[in-house]
Design an enzyme around this catalytic site. Structure first.
Site, PDB file in Angstrom:
ATOM      1  N   GLU A 275       0.875  -1.171   0.000  1.00 32.91           N
ATOM      2  CA  GLU A 275       0.000   0.000   0.000  1.00 32.91           C
ATOM      3  C   GLU A 275       0.914   1.222   0.000  1.00 32.91           C
ATOM      4  O   GLU A 275       1.523   1.535   1.021  1.00 32.91           O
ATOM      5  CB  GLU A 275      -0.876   0.012   1.255  1.00 32.91           C
ATOM      6  CG  GLU A 275      -1.854  -1.140   1.360  1.00 32.91           C
ATOM      7  CD  GLU A 275      -3.008  -1.013   0.406  1.00 32.91           C
ATOM      8  OE1 GLU A 275      -3.195   0.059  -0.190  1.00 32.91           O
ATOM      9  OE2 GLU A 275      -3.731  -2.003   0.242  1.00 32.91           O
TER      10      GLU A 275
HETATM   11  P1  NDP Z   1       8.216   5.179   4.470  1.00 28.78           P
HETATM   12  O1  NDP Z   1       8.230   4.431   3.190  1.00 28.78           O
HETATM   13  O2  NDP Z   1       9.333   6.120   4.745  1.00 28.78           O
HETATM   14  O3  NDP Z   1       8.206   4.155   5.709  1.00 28.78           O
HETATM   15  C1  NDP Z   1       7.195   3.175   5.849  1.00 28.78           C
HETATM   16  C2  NDP Z   1       7.692   2.101   6.805  1.00 28.78           C
HETATM   17  O4  NDP Z   1       8.745   1.362   6.184  1.00 28.78           O
HETATM   18  C3  NDP Z   1       8.262   2.660   8.102  1.00 28.78           C
HETATM   19  O5  NDP Z   1       7.942   1.798   9.167  1.00 28.78           O
HETATM   20  C4  NDP Z   1       9.745   2.625   7.808  1.00 28.78           C
HETATM   21  O6  NDP Z   1      10.532   2.622   8.955  1.00 28.78           O
HETATM   22  C5  NDP Z   1       9.856   1.324   7.059  1.00 28.78           C
HETATM   23  N1  NDP Z   1      11.079   1.169   6.266  1.00 28.78           N
HETATM   24  C6  NDP Z   1      11.973   2.118   5.872  1.00 28.78           C
HETATM   25  N2  NDP Z   1      12.964   1.562   5.121  1.00 28.78           N
HETATM   26  C7  NDP Z   1      12.678   0.236   5.040  1.00 28.78           C
HETATM   27  C8  NDP Z   1      13.302  -0.857   4.388  1.00 28.78           C
HETATM   28  N3  NDP Z   1      14.414  -0.719   3.668  1.00 28.78           N
HETATM   29  N4  NDP Z   1      12.730  -2.080   4.490  1.00 28.78           N
HETATM   30  C9  NDP Z   1      11.579  -2.243   5.182  1.00 28.78           C
HETATM   31  N5  NDP Z   1      10.939  -1.246   5.834  1.00 28.78           N
HETATM   32  C10 NDP Z   1      11.486  -0.009   5.759  1.00 28.78           C
HETATM   33  O7  NDP Z   1       6.807   5.922   4.545  1.00 28.78           O
HETATM   34  P2  NDP Z   1       6.295   6.940   5.632  1.00 28.78           P
HETATM   35  O8  NDP Z   1       6.361   6.320   6.985  1.00 28.78           O
HETATM   36  O9  NDP Z   1       6.954   8.254   5.438  1.00 28.78           O
HETATM   37  O10 NDP Z   1       4.731   7.042   5.269  1.00 28.78           O
HETATM   38  C11 NDP Z   1       4.224   7.951   4.341  1.00 28.78           C
HETATM   39  C12 NDP Z   1       3.930   7.247   3.040  1.00 28.78           C
HETATM   40  O11 NDP Z   1       2.992   6.212   3.278  1.00 28.78           O
HETATM   41  C13 NDP Z   1       3.278   8.167   2.025  1.00 28.78           C
HETATM   42  O12 NDP Z   1       3.829   7.922   0.750  1.00 28.78           O
HETATM   43  C14 NDP Z   1       1.809   7.739   2.050  1.00 28.78           C
HETATM   44  O13 NDP Z   1       1.119   8.019   0.866  1.00 28.78           O
HETATM   45  C15 NDP Z   1       1.958   6.278   2.292  1.00 28.78           C
HETATM   46  N6  NDP Z   1       0.717   5.710   2.823  1.00 28.78           N
HETATM   47  C16 NDP Z   1      -0.005   4.861   2.019  1.00 28.78           C
HETATM   48  C17 NDP Z   1      -1.216   4.359   2.461  1.00 28.78           C
HETATM   49  C18 NDP Z   1      -2.000   3.397   1.637  1.00 28.78           C
HETATM   50  O14 NDP Z   1      -2.849   2.718   2.203  1.00 28.78           O
HETATM   51  N7  NDP Z   1      -1.774   3.285   0.349  1.00 28.78           N
HETATM   52  C19 NDP Z   1      -1.766   4.734   3.774  1.00 28.78           C
HETATM   53  C20 NDP Z   1      -0.915   5.610   4.527  1.00 28.78           C
HETATM   54  C21 NDP Z   1       0.282   6.072   4.048  1.00 28.78           C
HETATM   55  P3  NDP Z   1      11.090   4.045   9.513  1.00 28.78           P
HETATM   56  O15 NDP Z   1       9.898   4.914   9.747  1.00 28.78           O
HETATM   57  O16 NDP Z   1      11.766   3.655  10.749  1.00 28.78           O
HETATM   58  O17 NDP Z   1      12.002   4.593   8.440  1.00 28.78           O
END
Ligand code: NDP
Length: 497
Positions: free
Chosen positions: A245
């Site tokens: 997502e």
């Molecule tokens: P990120 O992609 O930065 O992070 C998402 C999660 O992935 C966090 O827990 C992050 O950890 C983790 N992560 C980071 N690097 C890795 C890796 N290499 N491998 C596995 N996991 C990793 O997104 P955001 O947290 O900034 O969220 C915002 C984004 O989410 C926006 O693009 C938004 O549109 C999307 N979103 C989509 C939704 C949907 O249903 N389609 C709903 C809500 C949001 P850490 O935070 O510690 O870096």
């Protein structure tokens, strides 16, 4: 060593993740950071717990999930206050988010047996002497990786459905919202007498990467498109299935016969709720020529009335790094001929961004093509709804969307590229537990919520069972030439016309 604190920026301090409020710097909590061995151990504990959890059957799991639902409902305001403290989210926004999440727990718990439970299916021509049986069996342990912007609703959109399906879950929340996530996991652990059915592992992106490689049965990821690609690549090493997502750039289309007051009201909420930090937030609007001027005026009037601040309708930008992206989009849009009819680059006043409405922005500008994730909106004048659809569909993302109008609204909604659309409203599909939620293109694939969301967390298991002797022994070397000739005759009679 004590880390330097910047409000809202999570830091690791003596092996602990320190979470702070983005507006005030107030501490929301400290949580032990998991190393790769801790992640592996959590998955192993989850594997043991999954056996007990799945052995409870649908009824046993439902009873416990409904107790969790009740605990969340009774402590809703406490959790909403924690969302405000940790992420800066206005309490009213948090209340709506949590209420929706509670409804999803209720729906998943009540519908898991119907969607995933054992059922008999009809037999077919060559195997008429067999009965067919279908059920969806749990994966064992599911890894859920979540974002910070809806720290309750978004992870629970996967977790509640994965648990209902009989899986244990290891949850890696965003580093920006560990306190809310720990609260959720602790509240569930109480209803399973301390068993590790739902566990949390805290830390930065490397902890999420470790979870992808820890041998879970499936990974359900919500976050940015860039990270989704890394998750998919890591999971590809072991052919671990993924549900992705990712981000969005949703558009609203306003047709000539729209109720303009309702459209403006929904547009302002869809674009600016949660300070625009919403994957399905409206970031672009396309209004047809005859109603364009009136629509822009109504949006500006309503958005201009919103209050900004710690206790305002528009809270701080949760992730300080996002502020520079918002600023870049606004400055670029204005430099390329866009006009701010409300706010503009000077509306960026960290940690806040004041509501901003831009018009005349070129369609290839970052503010139109990339996810801005702030309380900003572009509005463009279009000839007709067909042009609006073409422009709305011309980005790499395809998550949700909205259409305001009467005669053609449903037909336009069907043409929007994406997994969901709302007619004469915005964002409403996320609250309807009965409907699937997910995207296409750069917004990812797979579905949470609804029947499809439950099926994401179970493997289809198909069984055939003999119920009598074979009249036409098709599936054996014992068949005679006469029987094969009879099969040919039957196939011709049944399917040859
Ligand atoms: P990120 O992609 O930065 O992070 C998402 C999660 O992935 C966090 O827990 C992050 O950890 C983790 N992560 C980071 N690097 C890795 C890796 N290499 N491998 C596995 N996991 C990793 O997104 P955001 O947290 O900034 O969220 C915002 C984004 O989410 C926006 O693009 C938004 O549109 C999307 N979103 C989509 C939704 C949907 O249903 N389609 C709903 C809500 C949001 P850490 O935070 O510690 O870096």
């Amino acid at each position: 060593m004590t880390a330097v604190r910047v409000p809202g920026v999570p830091v690791i301090d003596n092996g602990e993740l320190l979470s702070t409020n983005p507006a005030t710097g107030a501490e929301a909590g400290r949580f032990p950071v998991a190393g790769p061995a801790d992640v592996a151990a959590a998955v192993e504990r989850g594997r043991q717990a999954a056996q007990w959890w799945s052995s409870l059957g649908f009824a046993g799991r439902q009873a416990r999930l409904l107790r969790w639902r009740a605990a969340l409902a009774n402590r809703l305001t406490e959790l909403a206050e924690l969302c405000r403290l940790e992420g800066g989210k206005p309490v009213a926004d948090a209340v709506i988010e949590i209420a929706s999440a509670i409804d999803h727990i209720d729906w998943a718990a009540h519908n898991a047996r119907r969607v995933l439970g054992h059922r008999k299916v009809r037999s077919r021509l060559l195997v008429a002497e067999f009965s067919g049986h279908l059920e969806y069996q749990p994966y064992g342990v599911v890894g859920v990786i979540g974002p910070w912007n809806y720290p309750v609703l978004t992870p629970l959109g996967s977790i509640a459905y994965a648990l209902s399906a009989g899986n244990a879950v290891v949850f890696k929340p965003s580093e920006y919202t560990p306190a809310v996530s720990q609260w959720l996991v602790d509240s569930f652990t109480e209803v399973v007498d301390g068993r590790p059915v739902l566990q949390v592992v805290h830390g930065l992106g490397d902890v999420g990467a470790a979870l992808c490689r820890a041998g879970v049965g499936k990974v359900a990821f919500t976050g940015s498109t860039a990270t989704a690609k890394k998750v998919m690549a890591a999971c590809a090493e072991t052919l671990t299935p993924v549900l992705l997502e990712a981000g969005g750039k949703d558009a609203m289309i306003v047709d000539a016969d729209a109720d303009l007051d309702a459209a403006a009201q929904a547009c302002v909420w869809g674009a600016l709720t949660n300070a625009g930090q919403t994957c399905i937030g409206i970031e672009r609007a396309y209004a047809v020529e005859p109603v364009y001027d009136a629509f822009v005026a109504k949006v500006v009037e309503k958005a201009g009335r919103l209050t900004v601040g710690e206790d305002g309708e528009i809270g701080p930008i949760t992730m300080p790094g996002q502020i520079e992206i918002i600023r870049r989009h606004l400055e670029d849009a204005v430099a390329r001929g866009g006009r701010a009819v409300l706010g503009g680059p000077e509306a960026v006043r960290p940690p806040y961004v004041h509501p901003t409405v831009l018009v005349d922005v070129p369609e290839d500008a970052a503010a139109v093509r990339e996810e801005t994730f702030g309380p900003t909106l572009t509005i463009r004048r279009v000839r007709d709804a067909d042009e609006a659809v073409a422009l709305a569909n011309a980005v790499r993302y395809g998550l949700g969307g909205s259409v305001f109008g009467r005669r053609r609204a449903l037909a336009i909604a069907r043409q929007l590229r994406g997994g969901m659309a709302a007619v004469n409203s915005t964002l409403t599909f996320v609250g309807m537990s009965t409907l699937p939620f997910g995207g296409v293109g750069d917004s990812g694939f797979g579905r949470i919520h609804g029947d499809d969301g439950l099926r994401e967390f179970g493997r289809a298991k198909a069984i055939t069972r003999r119920r009598g002797p074979s009249l036409l022994p098709a599936m054996t070397f014992e068949r005679s030439p006469a029987q094969v000739a009879r099969i040919v005759a039957i196939v011709r009679r049944l399917y040859g016309r």
